[in-house]
Scaffold this active site. Structure first.
Site, short mmCIF file in Angstrom:
data_model
loop_
_atom_site.label_atom_id
_atom_site.label_comp_id
_atom_site.label_asym_id
_atom_site.label_seq_id
_atom_site.Cartn_x
_atom_site.Cartn_y
_atom_site.Cartn_z
N LYS A 12 0.83 -1.21 0.00
CA LYS A 12 0.00 0.00 0.00
C LYS A 12 0.86 1.25 0.00
O LYS A 12 1.74 1.42 0.83
CB LYS A 12 -0.91 0.02 1.22
N LEU B 135 -5.40 -0.21 6.72
CA LEU B 135 -4.35 0.74 7.10
C LEU B 135 -4.87 2.15 6.89
O LEU B 135 -5.70 2.40 6.01
CB LEU B 135 -3.10 0.52 6.24
N ASP B 136 -4.35 3.09 7.70
CA ASP B 136 -4.77 4.48 7.57
C ASP B 136 -4.35 5.07 6.23
O ASP B 136 -3.50 4.51 5.52
CB ASP B 136 -4.17 5.31 8.71
N PHE B 137 -4.91 6.22 5.92
CA PHE B 137 -4.75 6.88 4.62
C PHE B 137 -3.27 7.00 4.21
O PHE B 137 -2.91 6.67 3.08
CB PHE B 137 -5.40 8.27 4.67
N HIS C 44 -6.74 3.46 14.77
CA HIS C 44 -5.53 4.30 14.93
C HIS C 44 -4.68 3.83 16.11
O HIS C 44 -4.09 4.65 16.82
CB HIS C 44 -5.90 5.77 15.12
#
Length: 230
Positions: free
Chosen positions: A67, A101-103, A184
């Protein structure tokens, strides 16, 4: 699901008929004749009785993706590019993400259509470690490792995190291993010390390690050996 239960759930067969079908070797799963009532029928299995297809089945698919930042961990998004947009594969609507997963977080993502497999990979009960490389704004001290090992209380969820292992790599970098995937979570753990996470990269999920040959945005199918690890 057991094959005897699968067949008994169909309106055309009762339990006695199912037993006779199995004894007479008239049932096939994925082309193999089965007589054991405990033989498993999965959502991907092709099930036949006397050559008649009762469940067509479909191939199970498993992908590893690197990613990149600025990409949403979602199947679709009206504003941003999603991780599924990076896949050049047919029938992408059948796929789902195992462990978001976060941005702006980078690294290993697993995408599949096998729900039971992905649950084994991600659910906290299996205690498979998720390993992250972390860079922070301020210095990371030895106190962090002791605190993470004890667990941190998250008031929003009213829970204490499972023990986590922190290895210092430099003054402001570390490797963190956790067995959960709370909202998070890594950023909130370092936020306990008012230390902002500047870079977060997932290296590993359980026994699956991000392929070093995959560039950000690249992906590949998992090998049979990797699939069997979960």
């Amino acid at each position: 699901m057991r094959v005897d239960r699968f067949l008994s759930n169909l309106p055309r067969f009762n339990r006695q008929q199912v037993r006779l079908l199995l004894v007479a070797r008239r049932v096939q799963i994925d082309g193999q004749t089965v007589t054991d009532p405990q033989a498993q029928v999965r959502e991907f299995s092709r099930v036949e009785v006397d050559g008649e297809i009762l469940q067509a089945g479909r191939p199970a698919r498993y992908f590893m993706l690197h990613k990149p930042p600025g990409c949403v961990s979602a199947t679709r998004d009206p504003q941003h590019r999603t991780v599924l947009d990076l896949l050049d594969e047919p029938d992408k609507d059948d796929l789902h993400i195992a462990g978001r997963l976060d941005f702006n977080t980078t690294g290993l993502m697993v995408i599949t259509n096998d729900g039971s497999w992905s649950r084994r990979l991600t659910q906290p009960q299996t205690k498979l470690p998720k390993v992250y490389y972390v860079e922070t704004e301020q210095t990371i001290t030895a106190e962090y490792a002791l605190t993470f090992a004890r667990g941190l209380y998250f008031a929003f969820e009213d829970l204490t995190t499972q023990p986590a292992e922190l290895t210092l790599l430099g003054p402001k970098s570390a490797r963190l291993s956790i067995v959960e995937g709370r909202y998070h979570q890594v950023k909130r753990m370092f936020g306990h010390f008012n230390n902002k996470v500047l870079r977060l990269h997932r290296e590993r999920m359980g026994p699956l390690v991000l392929d070093s040959h995959l560039e950000p945005g690249g992906y590949r199918a998992l090998s049979a050996e990797e699939i069997c690890l979960i």
